[in-house]
Design an enzyme around this catalytic site. Structure first.
Site, mmCIF file in Angstrom:
data_model
loop_
_atom_site.group_PDB
_atom_site.id
_atom_site.type_symbol
_atom_site.label_atom_id
_atom_site.label_comp_id
_atom_site.label_asym_id
_atom_site.label_seq_id
_atom_site.Cartn_x
_atom_site.Cartn_y
_atom_site.Cartn_z
ATOM 1 N N PHE A 188 0.354 -1.493 0.074
ATOM 2 C CA PHE A 188 0.257 0.540 -0.212
ATOM 3 C C PHE A 188 0.671 1.066 -0.005
ATOM 4 C CE2 PHE A 188 -2.540 -2.974 2.214
ATOM 5 C CZ PHE A 188 -3.717 -3.358 1.708
ATOM 6 N N ASP A 189 0.313 2.700 -0.432
ATOM 7 C CA ASP A 189 0.795 3.829 -0.859
ATOM 8 C C ASP A 189 0.674 4.242 0.544
ATOM 9 O OD1 ASP A 189 1.772 6.417 -1.326
ATOM 10 O OD2 ASP A 189 0.131 6.675 -2.097
ATOM 11 N N GLY A 190 0.939 5.694 1.267
ATOM 12 C CA GLY A 190 0.506 5.779 2.639
ATOM 13 C C GLY A 190 -0.874 6.899 2.208
ATOM 14 N N PHE A 198 -1.509 -1.224 -4.584
ATOM 15 C CA PHE A 198 -2.507 0.330 -4.580
ATOM 16 C C PHE A 198 -2.009 1.405 -4.317
ATOM 17 C CE2 PHE A 198 -4.501 -3.518 -2.623
ATOM 18 C CZ PHE A 198 -5.918 -3.345 -3.566
ATOM 19 N N ASP A 249 -2.121 6.285 -5.090
ATOM 20 C CA ASP A 249 -3.594 6.748 -6.197
ATOM 21 C C ASP A 249 -3.269 8.042 -7.250
ATOM 22 O OD1 ASP A 249 -1.497 8.304 -3.766
ATOM 23 O OD2 ASP A 249 -2.939 10.281 -4.052
#
Ligand SMILES: [Mg+2]
Length: 316
Positions: A162-164, A274, A276
């Site tokens: 995951f991205d933060g 994932f 954004d």
């Protein structure tokens, strides 16, 4: 007796994210639904090739082998197809022996309205529009990119990265960075190091996975989680304190400070990543399956970014 899906990790997936339906999709776009229907009927016995999210789904379904009486995961096909054209999809599911029995064929309509009915925790699709609708209704959702070329998934463990900011965490700090620059962002994040970040669209999913991990003895979890963020020191502390406040553990954390994420993701062998931002997703999606997480389209963007980031009290 009805089945309660709310106690399982429920993944809703479009047929195009699970299988490679790119040629079929081109027929649909160029020649319309009738030509598409005829093509799918004519090729009903031809097994579809795996799509970008296939390795993740297969690995997640394998978790159900641990205790078949208490399945941990449910995968539901959420398709804009009709049941008629969906037959080829079911034939392919059965070919790969995927334990998927539930499906919603919405006949061309958006399936966002049905996600709640199946208690979907995570929705994966190739359609930006359907993903946006899911995110707007509060469901963790990602637009899946085309499959990477030679992805070799780990067979024993599920690796999720995951991205933060704007994925696990809200995008409030990210907006400070974009509006006021790196220095202002770093100063603010240092000041607020002890104030947990607000939850982002994938916070609940991380908590669910973390809960699932804790049901296994230490070191034996079949799921491995990585945080791969562009943050570095001194903005890392707020992230660590946020995860502590949420009582979740990530197995690996990478504070990249501007270094490209894709080599880390390749080495981690993420079943899915994932993020954004297109600038991270383009290189990442060439090495591991990747999904873009959009922001809720009706979020309160008019709120000054500093307030949203947690500075409200300081200003009064
Ligand atoms: Mg981000």
């Amino acid at each position: 007796m009805s089945t309660d899906l709310s106690r399982r990790l429920v993944v809703g997936i479009s047929s195009r994210a699970l299988f490679d339906l790119e040629d079929e999709n081109r027929i649909f776009e160029a020649h319309g639904v009738d030509a598409y229907r005829q093509y799918q009927r004519d090729h009903e016995d031809e097994v579809l090739a795996p799509g970008a999210a296939f390795p993740l789904i297969r690995a997640l379904l394998r978790l159900n082998d641990i205790d078949p009486h208490h399945p941990l995961v449910e995968v539901v096909i959420m398709s804009r197809n009709t049941a008629d054209t969906g037959l080829r999809i079911f034939n392919s599911i059965s070919h790969y022996q995927l334990g998927i029995t539930r499906a919603a064929f919405s006949g061309g309509r958006s399936n966002a309205a049905y996600l709640d009915a199946f208690s979907v925790d995570l929705f994966l699709s190739r359609s930006a529009r359907d993903v946006q609708a899911a995110v707007d209704s509060g469901i963790a959702a990602a637009e899946i990119y085309a499959p990477p070329e030679d992805f070799d998934p780990d067979q024993d463990q599920i690796r999720i990265a995951f991205d933060g900011d704007a994925v696990l965490f809200s995008d409030a700090s990210e907006r400070i960075y974009q509006q006021d620059g790196l220095e202002a962002f770093a100063r603010l994040e240092s000041e607020l190091a002890d104030v947990p970040l607000d939850e982002g669209p994938f916070a609940k999913l991380l908590k669910t996975l973390s809960y699932l991990q804790r049901s296994f003895p230490a070191g034996e979890s079949p799921v491995r989680i990585a945080l791969v963020t562009a943050r570095n020191s001194p903005t890392h502390a707020r992230v660590i304190n946020t995860l502590r406040a949420w009582q979740v553990d990530v197995d690996e954390a990478f504070f990249m400070g501007g270094v490209s994420k894709h080599e880390i993701l390749r080495a981690f062998r993420a079943h899915i990543f994932f993020d954004d931002q297109e600038s991270h997703l383009q290189p990442a999606s060439r090495v591991v399956p990747s999904g873009r997480v959009p922001q809720r389209s009706f979020q309160d963007n008019k709120k000054p970014a500093a307030k949203a980031a947690g500075l409200e009290e300081k200003e009064t």
